[in-house]
Structures are given as structure tokens and as C-alpha cells.
Design an enzyme around this catalytic site. Structure first.
Site, PDB file in Angstrom:
ATOM      1  N   HIS A  33      -4.874  -6.159   6.756  1.00  0.00           N
ATOM      2  CA  HIS A  33      -5.853  -7.032   6.766  1.00  0.00           C
ATOM      3  C   HIS A  33      -6.662  -7.337   8.035  1.00  0.00           C
ATOM      4  O   HIS A  33      -6.111  -7.252   9.184  1.00  0.00           O
ATOM      5  CB  HIS A  33      -5.180  -8.489   6.247  1.00  0.00           C
ATOM      6  CG  HIS A  33      -4.460  -8.465   4.977  1.00  0.00           C
ATOM      7  ND1 HIS A  33      -5.071  -8.344   3.872  1.00  0.00           N
ATOM      8  CD2 HIS A  33      -3.213  -8.822   4.846  1.00  0.00           C
ATOM      9  CE1 HIS A  33      -4.055  -8.475   2.786  1.00  0.00           C
ATOM     10  NE2 HIS A  33      -3.089  -8.845   3.324  1.00  0.00           N
ATOM     11  N   CYS A  89     -12.028 -10.058   4.370  1.00  0.00           N
ATOM     12  CA  CYS A  89     -11.456  -9.108   4.824  1.00  0.00           C
ATOM     13  C   CYS A  89     -11.746  -7.476   4.383  1.00  0.00           C
ATOM     14  O   CYS A  89     -11.913  -7.487   3.162  1.00  0.00           O
ATOM     15  CB  CYS A  89      -9.700  -9.015   4.404  1.00  0.00           C
ATOM     16  SG  CYS A  89      -8.549  -7.772   4.292  1.00  0.00           S
ATOM     17  N   HIS A  92     -10.173  -5.759   1.636  1.00  0.00           N
ATOM     18  CA  HIS A  92     -10.026  -6.096   0.367  1.00  0.00           C
ATOM     19  C   HIS A  92     -11.168  -7.244  -0.167  1.00  0.00           C
ATOM     20  O   HIS A  92     -11.065  -7.783  -1.037  1.00  0.00           O
ATOM     21  CB  HIS A  92      -8.751  -7.194   0.300  1.00  0.00           C
ATOM     22  CG  HIS A  92      -7.453  -6.388   0.703  1.00  0.00           C
ATOM     23  ND1 HIS A  92      -6.767  -6.474   1.908  1.00  0.00           N
ATOM     24  CD2 HIS A  92      -6.901  -5.121  -0.022  1.00  0.00           C
ATOM     25  CE1 HIS A  92      -5.761  -5.533   2.036  1.00  0.00           C
ATOM     26  NE2 HIS A  92      -5.999  -4.732   0.937  1.00  0.00           N
ATOM     27  N   MET A  97     -11.233 -10.972  -1.582  1.00  0.00           N
ATOM     28  CA  MET A  97     -10.464 -11.750  -0.158  1.00  0.00           C
ATOM     29  C   MET A  97     -11.464 -12.125   0.813  1.00  0.00           C
ATOM     30  O   MET A  97     -12.112 -11.395   1.675  1.00  0.00           O
ATOM     31  CB  MET A  97      -9.571 -10.622   0.425  1.00  0.00           C
ATOM     32  CG  MET A  97      -8.506 -11.311   1.516  1.00  0.00           C
ATOM     33  SD  MET A  97      -7.399 -10.468   1.949  1.00  0.00           S
ATOM     34  CE  MET A  97      -6.530 -11.365   3.224  1.00  0.00           C
TER      35      MET A  97
END
Length: 104
Positions: A33, A89, A92, A97
């Protein structure tokens, strides 16, 4: 920063803080991440300061990838004016995200 059967997400995804506070992001699962502030959504006069307040970066407003559970990334909001600061992120983002830090 999470990734599990419920999906990839920041928890909490929306956070209200005071000017001068710092936010520590912690990898808890589903790595890698990172934290990237959405350049187009950040006030132009705050981009340089926010970038300077970020620690480990790969480019402007882009935190490096954290690959291990327990890895952290801290962003200071010192000298940052009130407003909304969207982030995501990179690996993602397409699956939602994202988050927003509101500086009061």
C-alpha cells in the site's frame, strides 16, 4: 491500510484533524500500500507544503510502497490550511481504496 475479504480500504477512510496534526498510516493487511494525495484536488498553494511534510516518497505527493504488515507512513499537516485533502493507494485505487482527510 487493509486488504482482506471485505476489500481494500483505509480505515477510517474519512478523518477530521486539526491543522498541525500528523496522520500515521499503518499496513495491517493486503500489502503493498501507499498514500498518494490527489494533486488535482489539493489546493495549489498547499501542494508544495504538503509534499514537504511527507516522509518516504517516490515522487511529488506520492508515498513509497509499504510491503510489510506493521510498516508505517506518517504525514504531517503542519502549515496546512483547512480544507479537504483526498488521497488513495496506487495499487488499489481502481478497487476503491481512497480516503479524505479534512483539516479543520
Amino acid at each position: 491500510m487493509l486488504g482482506d475479504e471485505k476489500g481494500f480500504r483505509f480505515s477510517p477512510a474519512h478523518l477530521a484533524i486539526g491543522s498541525g496534526d500528523a496522520v500515521k498510516f499503518v499496513v495491517t493487511s493486503g500489502a503493498p500500500h501507499n498514500v498518494v494525495f490527489d494533486t488535482e484536488s489539493i489546493p495549489a498553494d498547499m501542494r508544495e507544503q504538503l509534499d514537504a511534510n511527507m516522509g518516504d516518497k517516490t515522487s511529488s505527493l506520492t508515498g513509497d510502497l509499504k510491503a510489510n504488515v506493521g510498516d508505517t507512513f506518517t504525514v504531517s499537516f503542519a502549515k496546512i490550511k483547512p480544507g479537504k485533502y483526498p488521497y488513495y493507494c496506487t495499487p488499489h485505487r481502481a478497487v476503491g481504496m481512497t480516503g479524505v482527510i479534512t483539516v479543520r
